[in-house]
Scaffold this motif. Structure first.
Motif, PDB file in Angstrom:
ATOM      1  N   GLU B 172      19.059  28.784  53.482  1.00  0.00           N
ATOM      2  CA  GLU B 172      19.515  29.030  52.110  1.00  0.00           C
ATOM      3  C   GLU B 172      20.419  30.265  52.056  1.00  0.00           C
ATOM      4  O   GLU B 172      21.416  30.287  51.327  1.00  0.00           O
ATOM      5  CB  GLU B 172      18.277  29.194  51.210  1.00  0.00           C
ATOM      6  CG  GLU B 172      18.489  28.895  49.754  1.00  0.00           C
ATOM      7  CD  GLU B 172      19.340  27.660  49.467  1.00  0.00           C
ATOM      8  OE1 GLU B 172      20.324  27.820  48.732  1.00  0.00           O
ATOM      9  OE2 GLU B 172      19.045  26.557  49.988  1.00  0.00           O
ATOM     10  N   ARG B 175      23.750  29.208  53.442  1.00  0.00           N
ATOM     11  CA  ARG B 175      24.417  28.307  52.475  1.00  0.00           C
ATOM     12  C   ARG B 175      25.084  29.133  51.361  1.00  0.00           C
ATOM     13  O   ARG B 175      26.217  28.881  50.983  1.00  0.00           O
ATOM     14  CB  ARG B 175      23.367  27.352  51.893  1.00  0.00           C
ATOM     15  CG  ARG B 175      23.940  26.303  50.985  1.00  0.00           C
ATOM     16  CD  ARG B 175      22.888  25.316  50.573  1.00  0.00           C
ATOM     17  NE  ARG B 175      22.678  24.284  51.570  1.00  0.00           N
ATOM     18  CZ  ARG B 175      21.505  23.798  51.937  1.00  0.00           C
ATOM     19  NH1 ARG B 175      20.402  24.275  51.394  1.00  0.00           N
ATOM     20  NH2 ARG B 175      21.413  22.846  52.829  1.00  0.00           N
ATOM     21  N   ARG B 176      24.363  30.152  50.861  1.00  0.00           N
ATOM     22  CA  ARG B 176      24.910  30.999  49.792  1.00  0.00           C
ATOM     23  C   ARG B 176      26.171  31.730  50.257  1.00  0.00           C
ATOM     24  O   ARG B 176      27.175  31.790  49.557  1.00  0.00           O
ATOM     25  CB  ARG B 176      23.878  32.047  49.367  1.00  0.00           C
ATOM     26  CG  ARG B 176      22.890  31.573  48.343  1.00  0.00           C
ATOM     27  CD  ARG B 176      22.353  32.747  47.544  1.00  0.00           C
ATOM     28  NE  ARG B 176      21.607  33.684  48.370  1.00  0.00           N
ATOM     29  CZ  ARG B 176      20.288  33.647  48.537  1.00  0.00           C
ATOM     30  NH1 ARG B 176      19.582  32.726  47.932  1.00  0.00           N
ATOM     31  NH2 ARG B 176      19.677  34.527  49.282  1.00  0.00           N
ATOM     32  N   ALA B 178      28.144  30.927  52.815  1.00  0.00           N
ATOM     33  CA  ALA B 178      29.227  29.960  53.078  1.00  0.00           C
ATOM     34  C   ALA B 178      29.889  29.542  51.766  1.00  0.00           C
ATOM     35  O   ALA B 178      31.110  29.441  51.676  1.00  0.00           O
ATOM     36  CB  ALA B 178      28.679  28.746  53.818  1.00  0.00           C
ATOM     37  N   ASP B 179      29.092  29.342  50.723  1.00  0.00           N
ATOM     38  CA  ASP B 179      29.651  28.978  49.409  1.00  0.00           C
ATOM     39  C   ASP B 179      30.619  30.046  48.914  1.00  0.00           C
ATOM     40  O   ASP B 179      31.664  29.750  48.368  1.00  0.00           O
ATOM     41  CB  ASP B 179      28.544  28.859  48.349  1.00  0.00           C
ATOM     42  CG  ASP B 179      27.729  27.609  48.522  1.00  0.00           C
ATOM     43  OD1 ASP B 179      28.111  26.771  49.351  1.00  0.00           O
ATOM     44  OD2 ASP B 179      26.708  27.477  47.827  1.00  0.00           O
ATOM     45  N   ARG B 180      30.201  31.318  49.103  1.00  0.00           N
ATOM     46  CA  ARG B 180      31.006  32.426  48.589  1.00  0.00           C
ATOM     47  C   ARG B 180      32.347  32.496  49.307  1.00  0.00           C
ATOM     48  O   ARG B 180      33.362  32.769  48.720  1.00  0.00           O
ATOM     49  CB  ARG B 180      30.230  33.735  48.788  1.00  0.00           C
ATOM     50  CG  ARG B 180      30.741  34.889  47.965  1.00  0.00           C
ATOM     51  CD  ARG B 180      29.805  36.075  48.114  1.00  0.00           C
ATOM     52  NE  ARG B 180      28.421  35.681  47.963  1.00  0.00           N
ATOM     53  CZ  ARG B 180      27.407  36.257  48.617  1.00  0.00           C
ATOM     54  NH1 ARG B 180      27.630  37.229  49.469  1.00  0.00           N
ATOM     55  NH2 ARG B 180      26.171  35.849  48.427  1.00  0.00           N
ATOM     56  N   THR B 182      33.823  29.989  51.270  1.00  0.00           N
ATOM     57  CA  THR B 182      34.583  28.757  51.488  1.00  0.00           C
ATOM     58  C   THR B 182      35.883  28.763  50.693  1.00  0.00           C
ATOM     59  O   THR B 182      36.954  28.445  51.221  1.00  0.00           O
ATOM     60  CB  THR B 182      33.726  27.519  51.120  1.00  0.00           C
ATOM     61  OG1 THR B 182      32.630  27.484  52.025  1.00  0.00           O
ATOM     62  CG2 THR B 182      34.510  26.235  51.255  1.00  0.00           C
ATOM     63  N   ILE B 192      35.581  26.920  56.858  1.00  0.00           N
ATOM     64  CA  ILE B 192      34.262  27.400  57.310  1.00  0.00           C
ATOM     65  C   ILE B 192      33.359  26.188  57.494  1.00  0.00           C
ATOM     66  O   ILE B 192      33.272  25.345  56.597  1.00  0.00           O
ATOM     67  CB  ILE B 192      33.601  28.333  56.273  1.00  0.00           C
ATOM     68  CG1 ILE B 192      34.447  29.578  56.062  1.00  0.00           C
ATOM     69  CG2 ILE B 192      32.200  28.722  56.698  1.00  0.00           C
ATOM     70  CD1 ILE B 192      33.838  30.573  55.088  1.00  0.00           C
ATOM     71  N   SER B 193      32.730  26.067  58.657  1.00  0.00           N
ATOM     72  CA  SER B 193      31.705  25.028  58.864  1.00  0.00           C
ATOM     73  C   SER B 193      30.408  25.740  59.218  1.00  0.00           C
ATOM     74  O   SER B 193      30.430  26.723  59.958  1.00  0.00           O
ATOM     75  CB  SER B 193      32.066  24.119  60.036  1.00  0.00           C
ATOM     76  OG  SER B 193      33.307  23.512  59.829  1.00  0.00           O
ATOM     77  N   TRP B 194      29.315  25.230  58.708  1.00  0.00           N
ATOM     78  CA  TRP B 194      28.033  25.832  59.092  1.00  0.00           C
ATOM     79  C   TRP B 194      26.984  24.740  59.267  1.00  0.00           C
ATOM     80  O   TRP B 194      27.087  23.681  58.662  1.00  0.00           O
ATOM     81  CB  TRP B 194      27.583  26.870  58.071  1.00  0.00           C
ATOM     82  CG  TRP B 194      27.128  26.303  56.765  1.00  0.00           C
ATOM     83  CD1 TRP B 194      27.899  26.049  55.678  1.00  0.00           C
ATOM     84  CD2 TRP B 194      25.798  25.914  56.423  1.00  0.00           C
ATOM     85  NE1 TRP B 194      27.140  25.535  54.676  1.00  0.00           N
ATOM     86  CE2 TRP B 194      25.843  25.434  55.102  1.00  0.00           C
ATOM     87  CE3 TRP B 194      24.573  25.921  57.100  1.00  0.00           C
ATOM     88  CZ2 TRP B 194      24.704  24.960  54.443  1.00  0.00           C
ATOM     89  CZ3 TRP B 194      23.453  25.466  56.446  1.00  0.00           C
ATOM     90  CH2 TRP B 194      23.523  24.992  55.131  1.00  0.00           C
ATOM     91  N   TRP B 195      26.013  25.012  60.128  1.00  0.00           N
ATOM     92  CA  TRP B 195      24.932  24.066  60.309  1.00  0.00           C
ATOM     93  C   TRP B 195      23.710  24.757  60.907  1.00  0.00           C
ATOM     94  O   TRP B 195      23.819  25.873  61.407  1.00  0.00           O
ATOM     95  CB  TRP B 195      25.363  22.888  61.189  1.00  0.00           C
ATOM     96  CG  TRP B 195      25.662  23.213  62.615  1.00  0.00           C
ATOM     97  CD1 TRP B 195      24.825  23.102  63.678  1.00  0.00           C
ATOM     98  CD2 TRP B 195      26.906  23.698  63.139  1.00  0.00           C
ATOM     99  NE1 TRP B 195      25.474  23.487  64.820  1.00  0.00           N
ATOM    100  CE2 TRP B 195      26.733  23.851  64.532  1.00  0.00           C
ATOM    101  CE3 TRP B 195      28.139  24.018  62.587  1.00  0.00           C
ATOM    102  CZ2 TRP B 195      27.752  24.308  65.370  1.00  0.00           C
ATOM    103  CZ3 TRP B 195      29.160  24.477  63.414  1.00  0.00           C
ATOM    104  CH2 TRP B 195      28.956  24.621  64.778  1.00  0.00           C
ATOM    105  N   GLU B 212      21.131  38.928  54.523  1.00  0.00           N
ATOM    106  CA  GLU B 212      22.287  38.589  53.694  1.00  0.00           C
ATOM    107  C   GLU B 212      23.412  39.613  53.912  1.00  0.00           C
ATOM    108  O   GLU B 212      24.587  39.247  54.025  1.00  0.00           O
ATOM    109  CB  GLU B 212      21.874  38.534  52.218  1.00  0.00           C
ATOM    110  CG  GLU B 212      23.002  38.094  51.321  1.00  0.00           C
ATOM    111  CD  GLU B 212      22.550  37.186  50.173  1.00  0.00           C
ATOM    112  OE1 GLU B 212      21.354  36.895  50.058  1.00  0.00           O
ATOM    113  OE2 GLU B 212      23.431  36.773  49.411  1.00  0.00           O
ATOM    114  N   LYS B 233      26.341  29.140  62.891  1.00  0.00           N
ATOM    115  CA  LYS B 233      25.313  28.244  63.421  1.00  0.00           C
ATOM    116  C   LYS B 233      23.964  28.975  63.424  1.00  0.00           C
ATOM    117  O   LYS B 233      23.872  30.122  63.883  1.00  0.00           O
ATOM    118  CB  LYS B 233      25.699  27.848  64.846  1.00  0.00           C
ATOM    119  CG  LYS B 233      24.742  26.910  65.525  1.00  0.00           C
ATOM    120  CD  LYS B 233      25.247  26.637  66.928  1.00  0.00           C
ATOM    121  CE  LYS B 233      24.300  25.738  67.692  1.00  0.00           C
ATOM    122  NZ  LYS B 233      24.745  25.560  69.076  1.00  0.00           N
TER     123      LYS B 233
END
Lengths: 262, 328
Positions: B172, B175-176, B178-180, B182, B192-195, B212, B233
């Motif tokens: 999470e 994800r936060r 990456a959202d900021r 992207t 940006i790719s993340w997994w 964070e 990753k």
């Protein structure tokens, strides 16, 4: 064809709801097809307990899908964390209602105070910086609300209609289904679109997509299906998608959707 | 004297805001009155001078108020110098951050309004104007990160700071972040790719603010220096979890890598040029990682062929035993 996310109601509780930054957020909510209801203190009135009660009453009346709530209402010491009082009241009355706290205290001791003082640990509450882009606000709200919409818009030209199990190519006011994308190919594209909708940078691992493949070599079968999806959508849009367009293969880990630029 | 300082802070803020408005308006006003490039310059200079003068006045007023307050405090307060210094400095920067946050939100809001107005107007938006608006939008998170860096540094160096464990879902957090970034990356034509591997990594017990903060710093750098791609990753083993932030940028020379985590170091220090950043981000990130019982390392290839890249690896303990020891 269903409009994406139609009917979502987002309640904004903020004393600065006419500020430029919130106007940008409201414009973005409208472009998403969401309705923004604004609750703010009357001009010249205090933001005290009366306002707190009015905000709670409005939630009771309107039953929004999510609340965008400010932490700080004015400079008076009692109002500095007024939003946290409202937050704990909401969590107590409607523990499942998603709340996005709009604040500049997304980190640090004040956030800790907020979390410890106001929240049940599983309450659907998140914090976002007031300077966050409207796109980020939408992404957080989508995740807080949780459910996938009936139709997922992928950029401006592609729409995945989940209930009709069809992928539409949108051209201005007109839209036509890409009929070659059916069955397993539809499921693969839906999975990619739903992940992109939740978090645009997240890739879908091969393992999650290979359940929609068959044969002795599911990875190879998946590769063929991905190529067929790109060809079918490209044909419907009168274009051709290269290896780094529409669906990206990321360093042998999985695939990620990249909406075509209009 | 104290009565004078409050209006000085306010006037300084207004002058700084006026300076920023001048800089924002430069292309519009310049285009209306001048047909040549150098016609833009006077307003830019005036804006720059106003911005610096305004911020200088506000900062001096703050420092003055603080100095007066300390002088008027009873002698007994001076008997615990380390703790009181750290606490006061932190409170001072929180206040400073809050007061600067308000004009910054106004500027960001006005920039978004201006963009909406220009998009609604008939005809294509001028590329120069669009670049200028994008630049303001990009600098906003930079500014916030700088302010947070300073606050974290003060907290980090406080003698009484403790490392509190909380249940955290690393997926999470990533994800936060990456959202900021992207949309910031996509404006610069980067991806940006993340997994996560495994996809359901679940809970760990850590300091979520520290994770964070570290990953935000790493992703911010990666987006800035990448040519086209940034990858994040998340993996784990039975005792630790790992976050790898990779970018396909030009890489960092071997002679620089050893200094990368030094406090205040930037490549410009070696070249004796003006610094383009504070050089605190990576120092703070490694210090936070080590204080949490983990580490932050870097691996980079600056060869001119297509293989050049930089990868930072953050490793932190999962502290799964904390679950049984009664962490909330």
């Amino acid at each position: 064809m269903a409009r994406a996310n139609s009917g979502r109601k987002i309640m904004i509780v903020d004393d600065e709801s006419e500020s430029a930054i919130l106007r940008a957020v409201r414009r973005r909510l409208a472009s998403e097809g969401w309705e923004a209801l604004v609750i703010q203190p009357a001009p010249g009135h205090s933001v005290g307990e009366e306002f707190e009660a009015a905000a709670l009453w409005s939630i009771e009346e309107e039953r929004p899908d999510a609340v965008l709530l400010d932490v700080r209402f004015g400079e008076h010491r009692d109002d500095q964390f007024r939003g946290l009082n409202i937050l704990s009241e909401i969590v107590e009355k409607w523990p499942k209602l998603p709340i996005l706290m709009f604040t500049q205290y997304t980190q640090g001791p004040d956030r800790e105070t907020a979390v410890q003082g106001s929240l049940q640990w599983d309450a659907p509450v998140d914090f976002i910086d007031k300077l966050a882009s409207p796109d980020e606000v939408i992404l957080r709200l989508r995740r807080l609300i949780g459910t996938s919409p009936e139709s997922i818009p992928v950029g401006e030209q592609i729409l995945v209609d989940v209930s009709a199990r069809l992928v539409y190519i949108v051209n201005g006011e007109a839209s036509a289904p890409a009929l070659d994308i059916q069955g397993m190919k539809f499921e693969i594209f839906r999975e990619l679109a739903a992940t992109w909708y939740r978090s645009p940078g997240e890739l879908v691992a091969f393992s999650r997509l290979e359940r929609y493949s068959d044969g002795e070599d599911p990875r190879a079968s998946l590769r063929v299906r991905i190529r067929e999806i790109k060809d079918a959508i490209g044909k419907a849009m009168n274009t051709h998608f290269g290896p780094s367009e529409l669906i990206l293969n990321v360093r042998d880990q999985g695939y990620r959707l990249v909406p075509p630029k209009s | 004297m104290t009565r004078l300082l409050t209006p000085t802070k306010f006037i300084g803020g207004v002058i700084a805001l006026g300076g920023l408005v001048c800089i924002i308006l430069t292309p519009f006003v310049g285009k209306s009155f001048f047909d040549f490039l150098w016609g833009l310059e006077p307003l830019t200079y005036i804006g720059g001078i106003l911005l610096i003068a305004g911020l200088g006045a506000a900062a001096a007023a703050y420092a003055g108020a603080e100095w007066i307050r300390r002088r008027s405090e009873p002698e007994s307060n001076n008997q615990r110098p380390e703790h009181s210094w750290s606490e006061t400095t932190l409170q001072y920067f929180q206040l400073f951050d809050h007061d600067l946050g308000r004009p910054l939100r106004r500027i960001a809001g006005k920039e978004r309004e201006l963009r909406a107005v220009l998009q609604a107007a008939p005809g294509e938006m001028d590329d120069g104007v669009k670049d200028l608006l994008d630049e303001i939008e990009r600098q906003t998170p930079n500014f916030r990160l700088m302010m947070t860096n300073i606050q974290v540094l003060i907290e980090l160096e406080s003698p009484e700071t403790d490392n509190q464990l909380q249940p955290v879902e690393p997926v999470e957090v990533i994800r936060r972040i990456a959202d900021r970034y992207t949309s910031v990356a996509s404006e610069a034509d980067k991806e940006i790719s993340w997994w996560s591997e495994p996809a359901e990594l679940g809970l760990v017990y850590a300091n979520s603010n520290a994770i964070e903060h570290i990953v935000t710093n790493l992703v911010d750098n990666a987006v800035r220096f990448a040519d086209t791609h940034v990858e994040v990753k998340l993996t784990n083993n039975p005792s630790h979890f790992f976050i790898r932030v990779w970018d396909d940028g030009p890489g960092i020379g071997r002679q620089y890598v050893q200094h990368l985590f030094d406090r205040g170091w930037t490549p410009e220090v070696v070249r004796r040029e003006e610094k383009s950043s504070s050089g605190l981000g990576l120092f703070i990130a490694r210090s936070l990682a080590r204080r949490s019982g983990g580490d932050l390392t870097v691996e980079s290839d600056d060869s001119p062929d297509g293989e050049h890249h930089t990868a930072f690896l953050l490793s932190l303990p999962s502290n799964l035993e904390a679950q049984h020891n009664g962490v909330r």
